[in-house]
Design a protein around this motif. Structure first.
Motif, mmCIF file in Angstrom:
data_model
loop_
_atom_site.group_PDB
_atom_site.id
_atom_site.type_symbol
_atom_site.label_atom_id
_atom_site.label_comp_id
_atom_site.label_asym_id
_atom_site.label_seq_id
_atom_site.Cartn_x
_atom_site.Cartn_y
_atom_site.Cartn_z
ATOM 1 N N UNK A 1 1.796 2.009 -3.540
ATOM 2 C CA UNK A 1 0.808 2.334 -4.416
ATOM 3 C C UNK A 1 0.782 3.832 -4.065
ATOM 4 N N UNK A 2 0.786 4.094 -2.667
ATOM 5 C CA UNK A 2 0.487 5.677 -2.528
ATOM 6 C C UNK A 2 1.861 6.341 -3.035
ATOM 7 N N UNK B 1 3.488 5.784 -5.632
ATOM 8 C CA UNK B 1 3.503 5.902 -7.124
ATOM 9 C C UNK B 1 2.174 7.050 -7.275
ATOM 10 N N UNK B 2 1.243 7.093 -6.526
ATOM 11 C CA UNK B 2 0.330 7.761 -6.894
ATOM 12 C C UNK B 2 0.423 9.329 -6.425
ATOM 13 N N UNK B 3 1.410 9.650 -5.507
ATOM 14 C CA UNK B 3 1.664 10.714 -5.197
ATOM 15 C C UNK B 3 2.955 11.468 -5.802
ATOM 16 N N UNK C 1 0.011 2.036 6.819
ATOM 17 C CA UNK C 1 -0.079 2.494 5.586
ATOM 18 C C UNK C 1 -0.957 3.868 5.529
ATOM 19 N N UNK C 2 -1.703 3.783 6.398
ATOM 20 C CA UNK C 2 -2.546 5.159 6.524
ATOM 21 C C UNK C 2 -1.811 6.404 6.900
ATOM 22 N N UNK D 1 0.728 -0.993 -0.209
ATOM 23 C CA UNK D 1 0.122 -0.089 -0.013
ATOM 24 C C UNK D 1 0.857 1.219 -0.169
ATOM 25 N N UNK E 1 -0.517 -2.718 -6.671
ATOM 26 C CA UNK E 1 -1.327 -2.296 -7.614
ATOM 27 C C UNK E 1 -0.663 -2.003 -8.711
ATOM 28 N N UNK F 1 0.867 7.280 4.132
ATOM 29 C CA UNK F 1 -0.205 8.018 3.102
ATOM 30 C C UNK F 1 -0.285 9.376 3.319
ATOM 31 N N UNK G 1 -3.048 2.926 11.648
ATOM 32 C CA UNK G 1 -2.552 1.799 10.492
ATOM 33 C C UNK G 1 -1.146 2.452 9.575
#
Lengths: 260, 260
Positions: A134-135, A137-139, A248-249, A131, A163, A252, A246
């Motif tokens: 994924x974050x 990459x998205x950021x 991952x949170x 996760x 992902x 993020x 969490x």
């Protein structure tokens, strides 16, 4: 076209070994299963071998992907359901498993010009580490450095949770804290340790252009990162009585905060 | 003290039924296993029955908890390992399973004076929903409303991922969109829909004092929330090519943003 019907076939047996970390490291390869991850692998040009079940081509999306992959690799094998299941780690492998190449880069050649890099120090849950990828990459983050004792980012569960992030970002494993700190120093990166309390409230943080964000173990926080050697410390203020977020949170929230 | 040695014991058999949603709803109860969750349940005053293995009292922390729980409930049962395993859903149940009471509140009586409430519209993964609860608790949020089609928040995996948030926050299940929208209107809450694109960049968002933040399904986004009927739409800008964030991570970023 020949169909592989035996799970003892040499290609299949070699690919299956990649379920183990030892072989993934030795060969610089890993497994990715399912339509979505195979699509992302194809986009990223990471696919080295393909194992698919004939029904995978029944949907338009599956057929299109098979066409693209068969052009990309000659190691393109139709297999029986039994063979596919021997390669897959989920209960519903969706008809395709790919062998993918790890993005291998020496840490000496890793010199991003800006953007956050995450240093994972003992994250244990592959879902959490995936996760984080994924974050990142998205950021628009720049890479992931894993200290020894962190779960393997090329583990199947981590790959799935990423992902596709696993194909896109440079990932370094089994680093030491001193090696990572040296890298940060050499490349103008400021180490920022995420802690449960102490340091700067993330809402007041002046994020450096080049941040190496250190995220610790789910239960015990930072394990190898030496508190006295980090550049900054940051925390997320929590409501009374609540103990933690969490991993991952928390990562993020901090990753996106650092990009703002 | 008598030790329960049979998994067919009447108390144990009744408790075990709570592994099923049907019985959890009927009785307003749920199961929580492991030291940490049992501690949080005790703090929150949620424990109605206790099943423990004698070795649970071997640590100081375990012994202290048993003492507190035995004072709190008369339904306090020592059981054999076999009986405990029949109640537990994890492979390492850590010697204790509690039956806990759901915080039952009629939505008509739910009138928080401020703070974010999350509306979960079709979240499927209990780990994600539990993580949202954990984040909401940590951020000082006010409650969780689940539309029909969302995974059950009292499912064991969700309870564990909530890390105790499930005891602290009012949770409403099986709501309809029109019921939730009506509630928001009646209580001065502004509905804010998290979307993949469109609406306001969350960094520019002027969050209302009373936000009902709508989080959708992992793959398909909002399912029952009617786009034309929400007050605001908000999105997290992502890097090119990256498609999405993990639902719990996206919810975490928005929940904390709304509290700032």
């Amino acid at each position: 076209m020949e169909i592989i019907t035996s799970a003892q076939n040499q290609w299949v047996a070699e690919a299956r070994k990649l379920q183990q970390k030892k072989f993934r490291e030795e060969r610089g390869l890993f497994l990715a299963e399912g339509l979505r991850l195979a699509e992302e692998a194809a986009k990223a040009g990471s696919v080295q071998e393909v194992y698919y079940h004939e029904t995978f081509g029944d949907t338009d999306r599956g057929a299109e992907l098979l066409k693209a992959l068969s052009a990309e690799t000659r190691r393109f094998f139709q297999v029986t359901a039994k063979v596919l299941n021997s390669l897959a780690e989920t209960e519903t492998p969706q008809g395709i498993v790919c062998v993918c190449g790890q993005r291998r880069l020496s840490i000496r050649d890793f010199a991003p010009e800006r953007g956050v890099v995450v240093l994972a120090d003992g994250i244990q849950d592959p879902g959490n580490l995936g996760s984080v990828l994924r974050t990142l990459w998205a950021a628009g983050g720049s890479g992931l450095i894993c200290l020894a004792g962190t779960t393997d980012p090329f583990n199947g569960k981590c790959v799935r949770a990423s992902m596709g992030g696993i194909y896109r970002l440079p990932v370094f494993t089994d680093m030491t804290w001193s090696g990572a700190a040296r890298w940060a120093l050499d490349h103008g990166y400021t180490t920022v340790a995420a802690e449960a309390g102490g340091g700067v409230d993330y809402r007041q943080m002046k994020w450096p252009d080049k941040t190496l964000l250190c995220i610790g173990n789910e239960a015990r926080g930072l394990l190898s990162v030496v508190a006295e050697e980090v550049g900054e410390r940051v925390f997320i203020p929590l409501a009374e009585e609540a103990e933690s977020l969490n991993a991952a949170v928390a990562a993020g929230i901090l990753i996106f905060s650092s990009m703002n």
